[in-house]
Design a protein around this motif. Structure first.
Motif, short mmCIF file in Angstrom:
data_model
loop_
_atom_site.label_atom_id
_atom_site.label_comp_id
_atom_site.label_asym_id
_atom_site.label_seq_id
_atom_site.Cartn_x
_atom_site.Cartn_y
_atom_site.Cartn_z
N PRO A 243 127.98 39.84 10.41
CA PRO A 243 126.66 39.98 9.78
C PRO A 243 126.07 41.34 10.11
O PRO A 243 126.40 41.94 11.13
CB PRO A 243 125.87 38.84 10.43
CG PRO A 243 126.50 38.69 11.78
CD PRO A 243 127.95 39.02 11.62
N LEU A 244 125.18 41.81 9.24
CA LEU A 244 124.57 43.11 9.42
C LEU A 244 123.06 42.98 9.53
O LEU A 244 122.46 42.10 8.90
CB LEU A 244 124.91 44.03 8.23
CG LEU A 244 126.38 44.31 7.92
CD1 LEU A 244 126.49 45.11 6.64
CD2 LEU A 244 127.04 45.07 9.07
N THR A 245 122.46 43.89 10.27
CA THR A 245 121.01 44.04 10.24
C THR A 245 120.66 44.97 9.08
O THR A 245 121.52 45.68 8.55
CB THR A 245 120.48 44.62 11.55
OG1 THR A 245 121.05 45.94 11.72
CG2 THR A 245 120.88 43.75 12.74
N SER A 246 119.40 44.97 8.69
CA SER A 246 118.98 45.85 7.59
C SER A 246 119.16 47.31 7.96
O SER A 246 119.53 48.14 7.12
CB SER A 246 117.52 45.56 7.21
OG SER A 246 116.68 45.73 8.34
N SER A 247 118.91 47.65 9.22
CA SER A 247 119.09 49.06 9.65
C SER A 247 120.56 49.45 9.62
O SER A 247 120.90 50.57 9.23
CB SER A 247 118.50 49.26 11.05
OG SER A 247 119.12 48.38 11.97
N LYS A 248 121.45 48.53 10.02
CA LYS A 248 122.88 48.81 9.98
C LYS A 248 123.36 48.95 8.54
O LYS A 248 124.20 49.81 8.22
CB LYS A 248 123.66 47.70 10.69
CG LYS A 248 125.17 47.94 10.77
CD LYS A 248 125.51 49.19 11.55
CE LYS A 248 127.01 49.38 11.69
NZ LYS A 248 127.33 50.64 12.40
N LEU A 249 122.84 48.10 7.65
CA LEU A 249 123.19 48.19 6.23
C LEU A 249 122.77 49.54 5.67
O LEU A 249 123.55 50.19 4.95
CB LEU A 249 122.50 47.07 5.44
CG LEU A 249 122.65 47.13 3.92
CD1 LEU A 249 124.12 46.92 3.52
CD2 LEU A 249 121.77 46.09 3.23
N LYS A 250 121.57 49.99 6.01
CA LYS A 250 121.10 51.30 5.53
C LYS A 250 122.00 52.41 6.04
O LYS A 250 122.37 53.33 5.28
CB LYS A 250 119.66 51.53 6.00
CG LYS A 250 119.09 52.86 5.52
CD LYS A 250 117.65 53.02 5.96
CE LYS A 250 117.10 54.36 5.48
NZ LYS A 250 115.68 54.55 5.91
N GLU A 251 122.40 52.32 7.30
CA GLU A 251 123.29 53.34 7.88
C GLU A 251 124.63 53.38 7.15
O GLU A 251 125.15 54.45 6.83
CB GLU A 251 123.49 53.03 9.37
CG GLU A 251 124.43 53.97 10.09
CD GLU A 251 124.70 53.52 11.52
OE1 GLU A 251 125.80 53.82 12.03
OE2 GLU A 251 123.81 52.86 12.11
N LEU A 252 125.20 52.21 6.87
CA LEU A 252 126.49 52.14 6.19
C LEU A 252 126.40 52.67 4.76
O LEU A 252 127.29 53.39 4.30
CB LEU A 252 127.01 50.70 6.18
CG LEU A 252 127.47 50.13 7.53
CD1 LEU A 252 127.80 48.65 7.41
CD2 LEU A 252 128.66 50.90 8.06
N LEU A 253 125.33 52.29 4.05
CA LEU A 253 125.18 52.75 2.66
C LEU A 253 124.98 54.26 2.60
O LEU A 253 125.59 54.95 1.76
CB LEU A 253 124.01 52.04 1.99
CG LEU A 253 124.19 50.55 1.68
CD1 LEU A 253 122.94 49.99 1.02
CD2 LEU A 253 125.40 50.32 0.80
N GLU A 254 124.15 54.79 3.48
CA GLU A 254 123.92 56.24 3.49
C GLU A 254 125.21 56.98 3.82
O GLU A 254 125.51 58.02 3.23
CB GLU A 254 122.81 56.59 4.47
CG GLU A 254 121.42 56.17 3.99
CD GLU A 254 120.34 56.50 5.00
OE1 GLU A 254 120.69 56.78 6.18
OE2 GLU A 254 119.15 56.47 4.63
N SER A 255 125.96 56.45 4.77
CA SER A 255 127.23 57.07 5.13
C SER A 255 128.21 57.01 3.97
O SER A 255 128.88 58.00 3.66
CB SER A 255 127.83 56.36 6.35
OG SER A 255 129.14 56.79 6.60
#
Length: 296
Positions: A243-255
């Motif tokens: 599972p992902l947190t919203s901050s981790k999701l943002k980091e992955l998408l930006e990357s």
């Protein structure tokens, strides 16, 4: 000494051979067009050249080994780049030969605010335990034939409110996925093919659909919100990151999208290479004829 007509024919055959190889290489780079696979293509070309040279020098054993390596590498590349090869064969079968030499339009999320809108919407949906499925294109637009049902055309700006509204259980489109391309929400209610992999019992239809489309199409990622637990997942190449947190999701998408934006447009550079080869070839031919005239 070879006769002049024979020498001219041999030179023309040489330039034709080089031109055809450049054209084939250009088509491969147009279809692939990514830095990470460019090196693989270069390695394959080096193998082919080495195999041809060993045959020319009549190095029997080395030629045999390199020839089998070329065949094995071709099969491996066809498996790894199956979606690109499928698109190549489809265009070839439809007679779209000119499109093979044209770079396909690639889609990227050009603005950080769009990523913020997506992440904020997913965060709200997760907190309220509302199921959601979002397809984000990372490259060449997905062919609608890769979907089970293409869905309903929306073509609206991406916003947190729009995404949240679509996935409310009272709307007619909440069961499908939304397709996001070039900062636009293109369609909603998209039905995706399910993965045939054996998945955990904790994973529902949305997760299997996200795995299914990313297995079938490489140029996309899928964001999933579980209706039962509210957990957030990101699917890419058939693999779920959860599972992902919203901050981790943002980091992955930006990357992920910064990598997409940094891809080199390698294929168009081949045009200048071809022009250089032709220029050098014409220069050599003119020099050759100049010397012949001088001798005569």
């Amino acid at each position: 000494m070879q006769s002049l007509p024979l020498l001219i024919v041999q030179n023309l055959r040489f330039f034709l051979d080089v031109g055809l190889v450049l054209a084939l290489t250009y088509m491969m780079l147009v279809i692939i067009g990514e830095r990470r696979t460019l090196w693989m293509v270069r390695g394959f070309i080096v193998l082919m050249l080495a195999a041809a040279l060993s045959r020319r020098l009549e190095l029997t054993l080395l030629s045999f080994v390199l020839g089998n390596l070329v065949i094995g590498s071709a099969v491996a590349m066809a498996f790894i780049l199956q979606s690109e090869f499928r698109r190549f064969l489809e265009q070839l079968g439809r007679g779209e030969l000119l499109q093979l030499f044209q770079s396909s339009r690639r889609s990227t999320l050009k603005s950080g605010s769009v990523t913020d809108e997506i992440v904020d919407a997913v965060k709200e949906l997760s907190q309220n335990r509302i199921g959601a499925l979002l397809i984000l294109e990372t490259g060449i637009p997905i062919d609608e034939r890769d979907f089970s049902v293409p869905g309903v055309r929306i073509n609206a700006e991406v916003s947190k409110e729009l995404i949240q509204t679509i996935f409310q259980t009272t709307t007619l489109l909440h069961d499908g996925a939304v397709l996001i391309r070039d900062n636009r929400l293109v369609a909603a209610g998209v039905i995706l093919p399910l993965s045939e992999r054996t998945a955990s019992r904790q994973l529902g239809t949305r997760h299997r659909a996200a795995m299914g489309i990313t297995e079938r199409v490489e140029n996309c990622v899928c964001v999933v919100v579980s209706e039962e637990t509210g957990s957030i997942s990101l699917a890419e190449r058939g693999i779920l990151n959860r599972p992902l947190t919203s901050s981790k999701l943002k980091e992955l998408l930006e990357s992920r999208f910064s990598q997409t934006a940094d891809r080199d447009t390698v294929a168009p550079n081949l045009r200048s290479l071809a022009q250089q080869v032709m220029t050098q070839g014409l220069s050599l031919v003119s020099r050759f004829f100049g010397r012949r005239k001088g001798k005569s």
